[in-house]
Design a protein around this motif. Structure first.
Motif, PDB file in Angstrom:
ATOM      1  N   PHE A  26       0.834  -1.194   0.000  1.00 55.17           N
ATOM      2  CA  PHE A  26       0.000   0.000   0.000  1.00 55.17           C
ATOM      3  C   PHE A  26       0.878   1.256   0.000  1.00 55.17           C
ATOM      4  O   PHE A  26       0.677   2.176  -0.798  1.00 55.17           O
ATOM      5  N   THR A  29       2.725   1.955  -3.209  1.00 55.86           N
ATOM      6  CA  THR A  29       1.833   2.531  -4.213  1.00 55.86           C
ATOM      7  C   THR A  29       1.552   3.998  -3.917  1.00 55.86           C
ATOM      8  O   THR A  29       1.588   4.845  -4.805  1.00 55.86           O
ATOM      9  N   ARG A  30       1.293   4.307  -2.632  1.00 49.80           N
ATOM     10  CA  ARG A  30       0.961   5.680  -2.246  1.00 49.80           C
ATOM     11  C   ARG A  30       2.146   6.625  -2.404  1.00 49.80           C
ATOM     12  O   ARG A  30       1.977   7.813  -2.641  1.00 49.80           O
ATOM     13  N   ALA A  34       2.408   8.930  -9.227  1.00 50.23           N
ATOM     14  CA  ALA A  34       1.759   8.277 -10.369  1.00 50.23           C
ATOM     15  C   ALA A  34       0.293   8.664 -10.433  1.00 50.23           C
ATOM     16  O   ALA A  34      -0.342   8.885  -9.395  1.00 50.23           O
ATOM     17  N   PHE A  35      -0.219   8.731 -11.629  1.00 52.32           N
ATOM     18  CA  PHE A  35      -1.633   9.045 -11.821  1.00 52.32           C
ATOM     19  C   PHE A  35      -2.367   7.968 -12.593  1.00 52.32           C
ATOM     20  O   PHE A  35      -3.585   7.999 -12.714  1.00 52.32           O
ATOM     21  N   ASP A  37      -2.181   3.520 -13.787  1.00 51.38           N
ATOM     22  CA  ASP A  37      -1.623   2.213 -13.447  1.00 51.38           C
ATOM     23  C   ASP A  37      -0.185   2.064 -13.947  1.00 51.38           C
ATOM     24  O   ASP A  37       0.713   1.656 -13.199  1.00 51.38           O
ATOM     25  N   ASN A  38       0.028   2.371 -15.240  1.00 47.94           N
ATOM     26  CA  ASN A  38       1.325   2.036 -15.844  1.00 47.94           C
ATOM     27  C   ASN A  38       2.464   2.965 -15.432  1.00 47.94           C
ATOM     28  O   ASN A  38       3.575   2.836 -15.935  1.00 47.94           O
ATOM     29  N   HIS A  40       3.241   2.912 -12.257  1.00 46.18           N
ATOM     30  CA  HIS A  40       3.687   2.221 -11.038  1.00 46.18           C
ATOM     31  C   HIS A  40       4.726   1.146 -11.369  1.00 46.18           C
ATOM     32  O   HIS A  40       4.823   0.683 -12.505  1.00 46.18           O
ATOM     33  N   VAL A  41       5.453   0.740 -10.345  1.00 50.60           N
ATOM     34  CA  VAL A  41       6.538  -0.227 -10.541  1.00 50.60           C
ATOM     35  C   VAL A  41       5.971  -1.652 -10.695  1.00 50.60           C
ATOM     36  O   VAL A  41       5.211  -2.116  -9.838  1.00 50.60           O
ATOM     37  N   PRO A  42       6.321  -2.328 -11.782  1.00 50.58           N
ATOM     38  CA  PRO A  42       5.983  -3.755 -11.902  1.00 50.58           C
ATOM     39  C   PRO A  42       6.708  -4.518 -10.792  1.00 50.58           C
ATOM     40  O   PRO A  42       7.896  -4.285 -10.565  1.00 50.58           O
TER      41      PRO A  42
END
Lengths: 265, 265
Positions: A26, A29-30, A34-35, A37-38, A40-42
């Protein structure tokens, strides 16, 4: 072994415990700027709650968790990750052996915590709320001293009892009760002269956002520190983790004498 | 390929989006009847936020996400999982093709939601808050009708606009604003005669615990439903997920006319 279209960059050894790992995911992600999905870090989280207890092993002087931790590192490497994170402080007792067996860099939570502490504090006394295993392992004492901070380990036996109790309560799912125990430990730490307190067990990170007023004590969250270190290492932009979820406590559930240490005896 | 000491039982295709997956992992843990780490389900979360947008693909009539979803299913199978879960409703558009390529059972979120709805409701009108992709895919309409529920899809265009906005806001990290938009959609659904409302997009599950009073409307959380279905299928005891974390909103941040539908026009 893994298709390029789904290759993870960050490998996470999770489940130690599961709530602590969910909290890490969590916060990862926070904290990412990022705004969509893509942006964010895989990642891949291998959640292995079946591992032997880390503190029990350290106190008993055996290496039971090492073999499965090595297997987890090996699996994450096979999945092609560039970095590995372990959102479990105690597991870092075996860091050197794991790092020696990993192509991917394992980001040490202790280094991440020192960097996070430096963001808010030049020097001062830092209390460490951690498992007995982590304290015996000693990597926080080493790193904090090397970074110029003074360690503040309250001699009061109630301090460690509160920390141990809070950790067990999170593992049992009682987040509100764990927050109350954590606040007690923070009170004792502050009364002992701490300027800052490290939540040096990721179970305590779970309650970080649910803590009531901490009387100006700087509280450092090892999960958030590790998440920020991973993102920075992988070149992702970071931001403050605003709006972290809290678990509300029923009215009257507060530690009754908050701020009044005289009654703790 | 993977050492028995760390073998996962549940494989999770995550990152669609990342906050929704963190919410799923959190709820999976909270719903498990467990007091210690090793009473939790060993799992692996492959977080693939780099996948093409699912709704865009469905609306444009192409299968861009299918190949990487198949690759993810294949990787999870190679890791030895017994079941696979996708905490993304829209991705279930490709369920049949994925299930046909998986040794491990893929637990359908639609079946999980029907089971979860039946726990509280015999029959009645259910509003579906979902992406346009999920609605075009139609699996909720099919499953809910087959289970004897009446679908309630508000004709009011503001309804879907609120749902779409809430989903985008969660993806952008604005949970509080997303909760306000979700509450607006729930108000419209209730005014249209819904007895229950399905948060049929896992981004909306992220705000579930942060929703203000929903005027007695039964709210079904697809992430929680999927978590419960996975645990039940794997033989783990489940409990109600009490004390879920909420994100508090600043004073004055409420939708100003909450409960007063006349002003929504």
């Amino acid at each position: 072994m893994i298709d390029d279209s789904i290759r993870p960059q960050l490998g996470i050894i999770g489940g130690l415990g599961p709530l602590a790992s969910a909290d890490f995911y969590f916060k990862l992600t926070r904290i990412t700027q990022a705004f969509r999905d893509n942006e964010h870090v895989p990642a891949v989280i291998l959640s292995v709650p079946q591992l032997p207890d880390r503190t029990e092993a350290i106190l008993a002087g055996h290496d039971g968790p090492l073999a499965p931790l090595k297997a987890a590192v090996s699996t994450l490497n096979a999945l092609g990750v560039a970095c590995v994170a372990m959102p479990c402080n105690t597991a870092h007792h075996w860091y050197d052996q794991l790092a020696a067996n990993s192509r991917a860099e394992i980001i040490h939570i202790g280094d991440a915590v020192v960097a996070e502490t430096r963001r808010s504090l030049e020097r001062g006394r830092v209390a460490v709320l951690a498992t007995q295993g982590t304290l015996v392992s000693g990597f926080y004492q080493d790193r904090m001293s090397a970074a110029g901070f003074e360690l503040c380990l309250p001699a009061n036996t109630e301090f460690q009892a509160c920390v141990d109790s809070a950790i067990s309560l999170v593992k049992a799912g009682s987040i509100v009760d764990a927050a109350v125990e954590t606040e007690r430990a923070l009170d004792i730490a502050q009364a002992t002269g701490a300027d800052a307190a490290l939540l040096g067990c990721t179970e305590l990170s779970v309650v970080a956002a649910s803590l009531n007023d901490v009387n100006g004590l700087l509280v450092i969250d090892s999960n958030a520190a590790l998440a920020r270190a991973c993102l920075t290492r992988l070149g992702f932009g970071t931001q403050e983790a605003r709006g972290l979820p809290t678990v509300s406590r029923p009215p009257g559930h507060d530690w009754p004498m908050r701020g009044s240490l005289a009654v703790l005896a």
